[in-house]
Write a protein that holds these residues in place. Structure first.
Motif, PDB file in Angstrom:
ATOM      1  N   VAL A 101      56.030  11.250  26.130  1.00 33.81           N
ATOM      2  CA  VAL A 101      55.331  11.158  27.409  1.00 33.81           C
ATOM      3  C   VAL A 101      55.629  12.367  28.288  1.00 33.81           C
ATOM      4  O   VAL A 101      54.715  13.016  28.815  1.00 33.81           O
ATOM      5  N   ALA A 102      56.911  12.677  28.480  1.00 35.43           N
ATOM      6  CA  ALA A 102      57.287  13.765  29.383  1.00 35.43           C
ATOM      7  C   ALA A 102      56.720  15.103  28.925  1.00 35.43           C
ATOM      8  O   ALA A 102      56.229  15.891  29.740  1.00 35.43           O
ATOM      9  N   THR A 103      56.763  15.372  27.625  1.00 30.09           N
ATOM     10  CA  THR A 103      56.251  16.641  27.106  1.00 30.09           C
ATOM     11  C   THR A 103      54.743  16.732  27.290  1.00 30.09           C
ATOM     12  O   THR A 103      54.211  17.778  27.683  1.00 30.09           O
ATOM     13  N   ASN A 104      54.024  15.642  27.011  1.00 35.13           N
ATOM     14  CA  ASN A 104      52.576  15.632  27.230  1.00 35.13           C
ATOM     15  C   ASN A 104      52.237  15.914  28.686  1.00 35.13           C
ATOM     16  O   ASN A 104      51.288  16.648  28.977  1.00 35.13           O
ATOM     17  N   MET A 105      53.004  15.350  29.595  1.00 35.40           N
ATOM     18  CA  MET A 105      52.727  15.549  31.014  1.00 35.40           C
ATOM     19  C   MET A 105      53.004  16.979  31.460  1.00 35.40           C
ATOM     20  O   MET A 105      52.411  17.454  32.431  1.00 35.40           O
ATOM     21  N   VAL A 137      55.038   2.497  33.010  1.00 31.05           N
ATOM     22  CA  VAL A 137      55.174   2.997  31.643  1.00 31.05           C
ATOM     23  C   VAL A 137      56.664   3.037  31.353  1.00 31.05           C
ATOM     24  O   VAL A 137      57.461   3.415  32.208  1.00 31.05           O
ATOM     25  N   GLY A 138      57.039   2.654  30.132  1.00 28.43           N
ATOM     26  CA  GLY A 138      58.459   2.566  29.790  1.00 28.43           C
ATOM     27  C   GLY A 138      59.143   3.910  29.753  1.00 28.43           C
ATOM     28  O   GLY A 138      59.058   4.694  30.689  1.00 28.43           O
ATOM     29  N   SER A 139      59.796   4.232  28.679  1.00 27.91           N
ATOM     30  CA  SER A 139      60.573   5.463  28.560  1.00 27.91           C
ATOM     31  C   SER A 139      59.669   6.690  28.484  1.00 27.91           C
ATOM     32  O   SER A 139      58.669   6.695  27.762  1.00 27.91           O
ATOM     33  N   VAL A 140      60.048   7.752  29.212  1.00 33.72           N
ATOM     34  CA  VAL A 140      59.273   8.992  29.157  1.00 33.72           C
ATOM     35  C   VAL A 140      59.569   9.764  27.877  1.00 33.72           C
ATOM     36  O   VAL A 140      58.925  10.786  27.601  1.00 33.72           O
ATOM     37  N   THR A 141      60.519   9.285  27.073  1.00 33.09           N
ATOM     38  CA  THR A 141      60.813   9.932  25.793  1.00 33.09           C
ATOM     39  C   THR A 141      60.107   9.243  24.625  1.00 33.09           C
ATOM     40  O   THR A 141      60.300   9.616  23.476  1.00 33.09           O
ATOM     41  N   MET A 142      59.268   8.257  24.930  1.00 28.76           N
ATOM     42  CA  MET A 142      58.528   7.547  23.879  1.00 28.76           C
ATOM     43  C   MET A 142      57.324   8.373  23.431  1.00 28.76           C
ATOM     44  O   MET A 142      56.581   8.913  24.264  1.00 28.76           O
ATOM     45  N   PRO A 143      57.087   8.501  22.117  1.00 28.24           N
ATOM     46  CA  PRO A 143      55.890   9.216  21.650  1.00 28.24           C
ATOM     47  C   PRO A 143      54.614   8.564  22.176  1.00 28.24           C
ATOM     48  O   PRO A 143      54.495   7.331  22.193  1.00 28.24           O
ATOM     49  N   VAL A 144      53.671   9.385  22.591  1.00 25.05           N
ATOM     50  CA  VAL A 144      52.413   8.876  23.134  1.00 25.05           C
ATOM     51  C   VAL A 144      51.663   8.040  22.101  1.00 25.05           C
ATOM     52  O   VAL A 144      50.957   7.091  22.444  1.00 25.05           O
ATOM     53  N   GLY A 145      51.839   8.365  20.822  1.00 22.49           N
ATOM     54  CA  GLY A 145      51.156   7.623  19.772  1.00 22.49           C
ATOM     55  C   GLY A 145      51.531   6.158  19.708  1.00 22.49           C
ATOM     56  O   GLY A 145      50.810   5.357  19.111  1.00 22.49           O
ATOM     57  N   LEU A 146      52.634   5.765  20.326  1.00 23.60           N
ATOM     58  CA  LEU A 146      53.071   4.368  20.324  1.00 23.60           C
ATOM     59  C   LEU A 146      52.557   3.596  21.539  1.00 23.60           C
ATOM     60  O   LEU A 146      52.792   2.392  21.644  1.00 23.60           O
ATOM     61  N   LEU A 147      51.861   4.288  22.439  1.00 19.28           N
ATOM     62  CA  LEU A 147      51.385   3.644  23.658  1.00 19.28           C
ATOM     63  C   LEU A 147      50.025   2.991  23.449  1.00 19.28           C
ATOM     64  O   LEU A 147      49.258   3.377  22.573  1.00 19.28           O
ATOM     65  N   SER A 148      49.725   2.018  24.291  1.00 17.69           N
ATOM     66  CA  SER A 148      48.410   1.380  24.276  1.00 17.69           C
ATOM     67  C   SER A 148      47.373   2.321  24.889  1.00 17.69           C
ATOM     68  O   SER A 148      47.714   3.336  25.512  1.00 17.69           O
ATOM     69  N   GLY A 149      46.100   1.971  24.724  1.00 14.87           N
ATOM     70  CA  GLY A 149      45.030   2.790  25.296  1.00 14.87           C
ATOM     71  C   GLY A 149      45.151   2.927  26.797  1.00 14.87           C
ATOM     72  O   GLY A 149      44.948   4.008  27.358  1.00 14.87           O
ATOM     73  N   GLY A 150      45.490   1.834  27.470  1.00 13.95           N
ATOM     74  CA  GLY A 150      45.635   1.874  28.919  1.00 13.95           C
ATOM     75  C   GLY A 150      46.796   2.744  29.351  1.00 13.95           C
ATOM     76  O   GLY A 150      46.703   3.497  30.330  1.00 13.95           O
ATOM     77  N   GLN A 151      47.910   2.658  28.624  1.00 12.29           N
ATOM     78  CA  GLN A 151      49.069   3.485  28.951  1.00 12.29           C
ATOM     79  C   GLN A 151      48.762   4.958  28.744  1.00 12.29           C
ATOM     80  O   GLN A 151      49.179   5.810  29.523  1.00 12.29           O
ATOM     81  N   ARG A 152      48.004   5.276  27.698  1.00 14.30           N
ATOM     82  CA  ARG A 152      47.627   6.679  27.465  1.00 14.30           C
ATOM     83  C   ARG A 152      46.750   7.191  28.612  1.00 14.30           C
ATOM     84  O   ARG A 152      46.895   8.336  29.049  1.00 14.30           O
TER      85      ARG A 152
END
Length: 258
Positions: A101-105, A137-152
């Motif tokens: 998450v953090a890297t994507n942002m 959104v949970g941890s900012v170190t979680m890979p975006v691929g594990l997030l739901s559509g809404g979270q993405r």
């Protein structure tokens, strides 16, 4: 209707854009104010995507003008739009699923300590932005691929907010989302409005548009045929304007040329 000031944060005047013999925009005008959400609606082919790409610097105008805070601007690239304070969340989101998450942002503006990425600063900045817009959104170190559509979708919006933009453009932010995730995205948009940002939201979701917009602009065949307050305007009227059952207001110069 809150946040309306005399000078719009973003204004498009008599904008026209053609691709060969196909006219995508015909003298379209609209304005967006700080502290407001402008919903843009229209059928497929109405010119909404072309409008968004002009506002975000992907396309240039054939004629007409674009103003930020009353000052004329010319965008030759998306960077020009970003530098002018416009952040765009495209429908495809452009997130990298294998990155967290953090890297994507932070893509495009990674904080550094010497030659290396400052991971701690990047995580802290990401968490701060998510907290600021009250995103769950949970941890900012979680890979975006594990997030739901809404979270993405929320991460994509948060990335735009991280740019500290005053104007946020959203392209179909609730497409393919469930009821709960759609509501969450709506809460984020409401929070951006409370932060006095000008939000422009293109959407086919009429219920979402009426719930979260202050003003609704209706496009048809490359023209903005009507602008209505969301509050007090019957949904049937907006649908009629979209389909052409209600004529709307076509600028005189366009009407005369038709």
């Amino acid at each position: 209707m809150s946040g309306n000031t005399a000078t719009p944060a973003l204004e498009l005047r008599s904008a026209s854009k053609s691709f060969g013999r196909v006219a995508a925009l015909l003298g379209a005008s609209l304005s967006a104010h700080r502290g407001q959400v402008l919903g843009i609606v229209g059928d497929n082919g109405a010119g909404k995507s072309t409008m968004l790409k002009i506002l975000s610097g992907i396309y240039s105008l054939d004629s007409g003008s674009l103003l930020i805070d009353g000052r004329g601007v010319v965008f030759n690239s998306p960077k020009d739009a970003r530098d002018a304070g416009i952040a765009t969340v495209q429908q495809d989101l452009a997130l990298v699923e294998v990155l967290d998450v953090a890297t994507n942002m932070a893509l495009g503006s990674l904080p550094r300590k010497g030659l290396f990425v400052d991971r701690a600063a990047m995580n802290q900045q990401a968490r701060q932005v998510l907290d600021d817009i009250k995103a769950t959104v949970g941890s900012v170190t979680m890979p975006v691929g594990l997030l739901s559509g809404g979270q993405r979708q929320i991460i994509a919006i948060a990335r735009a907010v991280r740019l500290n933009a005053d104007i946020v453009l959203l392209d179909e932010p609730t497409a393919a989302l469930g009821v709960r995730e759609t509501a969450h995205v709506g809460e984020i948009i409401d929070e951006l409005k409370r932060q006095n940002k000008a939000v422009v939201c293109i959407s086919h979701d009429m219920e979402f548009v009426f719930e979260h917009s202050d003003v609704i602009a209706v496009m048809r065949l490359g023209r903005v045929v009507a602008t209505r307050p969301a509050s007090g305007t019957p949904r049937e009227e907006v649908i009629g304007l979209i389909t052409g059952a209600i004529a709307g207001e076509v600028p005189a110069e366009i009407e005369g040329a038709a």
